[in-house]
Design an enzyme around this catalytic site. Structure first.
Site, PDB file in Angstrom:
ATOM      1  N   HIS A 134      71.928 -58.029  45.404  1.00  0.00           N
ATOM      2  CA  HIS A 134      71.900 -57.862  43.952  1.00  0.00           C
ATOM      3  C   HIS A 134      70.741 -56.951  43.524  1.00  0.00           C
ATOM      4  O   HIS A 134      69.574 -57.259  43.767  1.00  0.00           O
ATOM      5  CB  HIS A 134      71.751 -59.254  43.317  1.00  0.00           C
ATOM      6  N   ASP A 193      76.134 -55.226  42.941  1.00  0.00           N
ATOM      7  CA  ASP A 193      76.093 -56.039  44.161  1.00  0.00           C
ATOM      8  C   ASP A 193      76.676 -55.184  45.274  1.00  0.00           C
ATOM      9  O   ASP A 193      77.793 -54.651  45.139  1.00  0.00           O
ATOM     10  CB  ASP A 193      76.937 -57.306  44.005  1.00  0.00           C
ATOM     11  N   GLU A 202      69.152 -63.088  46.016  1.00  0.00           N
ATOM     12  CA  GLU A 202      70.401 -62.523  46.524  1.00  0.00           C
ATOM     13  C   GLU A 202      70.121 -61.149  47.137  1.00  0.00           C
ATOM     14  O   GLU A 202      69.788 -60.201  46.420  1.00  0.00           O
ATOM     15  CB  GLU A 202      71.430 -62.386  45.388  1.00  0.00           C
TER      16      GLU A 202
END
Length: 252
Positions: A232, A159, A229
């Protein structure tokens, strides 16, 4: 007699020494012993591959949706498979050419941390205006924001965001991680909301451009994005696609 007394004393000293060594053998490992414990084969600490990548490991502290440290995070350190670390270093080279740097928020995540997050989610509770403003805590798994399993435990998922090298940003996102010195991405890391979807629209022009830049750099380095996301990414050719690990995150 002197000779007999000396032999008796020697036997007593031997028994004392044996007792001391036996006691030491039962003591827990010290930090110096832990310091020489190697990572599992195929894993590295990112700083040993590319120390220029900024690390802001959120689950090792309290600035995350749990509001506490997650199980298994004994140090704020990024650990990855060797392949993922090398690929991330390639992406960093592209950023450095623009006067930018990658900022990693999470890398390898122990399975025990994933289980900890799941238990916490099932405890239930109201929305959190900073992290999940429109979702009940107990619905985070059903809505796909917290996973029962995580690709992070395979060691090749990261991330991250982008920041200006050597500068701190004044951006304070309304949802997600507080200012980590990153560019504007529309939300912070771990904002559990539709706004965090990589292709979410409408989005401010600057934030949309920064998401595209991150996506392009990571794809060029061999990573694929999780569409829900923007932060991610998983290495497309990860070395452990079906294996999850549970060793703790340590500094050395």
């Amino acid at each position: 007699m002197p000779g007999r007394a000396e032999r008796g004393a020697s036997r007593r000293l031997s028994r004392v020494a044996a007792a001391i060594f036996a006691t030491l053998a039962l003591l827990p490992a010290t930090s110096s012993h832990a310091a020489v414990t190697p990572l599992p084969a195929g894993f590295v600490r990112l700083a040993d591959v590319d120390p220029t990548i900024r690390q802001d490991i959120r689950y090792a502290g309290v600035e995350n949706f749990l509001h506490r440290k997650a199980d298994g995070y004994d140090a704020p350190v990024c650990i990855l498979t060797a392949q993922a670390a090398k690929a991330l270093a390639d992406a960093q080279k592209a950023m450095a050419a623009r006067g930018l740097t990658l900022v990693v928020f999470d890398c390898y995540r122990p399975a025990r941390a994933v289980a900890d997050m799941g238990r916490w989610t099932r405890e239930g509770g109201p929305p959190d205006p900073q992290w999940y403003p429109t979702v009940q805590r107990g619905d985070l798994i059903a809505r796909g924001y917290v996973g029962e399993l995580s690709s992070h435990s395979r060691g090749s998922t990261v991330d991250l965001a982008i920041a200006e090298a050597g500068k701190q940003s004044p951006v304070h996102p309304a949802c997600g991680a507080p200012d980590g010195g990153t560019l504007n991405f529309g939300t912070g890391f771990d904002c559990f909301d539709p706004m965090s979807e990589t292709a979410y629209r409408p989005l401010a022009t600057e934030a949309a451009a920064n998401r595209r830049m991150l996506l392009a750099a990571m794809r060029a380095a061999g990573f694929r994005n999780y569409a829900r996301e923007w932060w991610h990414f998983t290495l497309a050719k990860e070395p452990f696609p079906k294996q999850r690990f549970d060793f703790p995150v340590t500094a050395n």
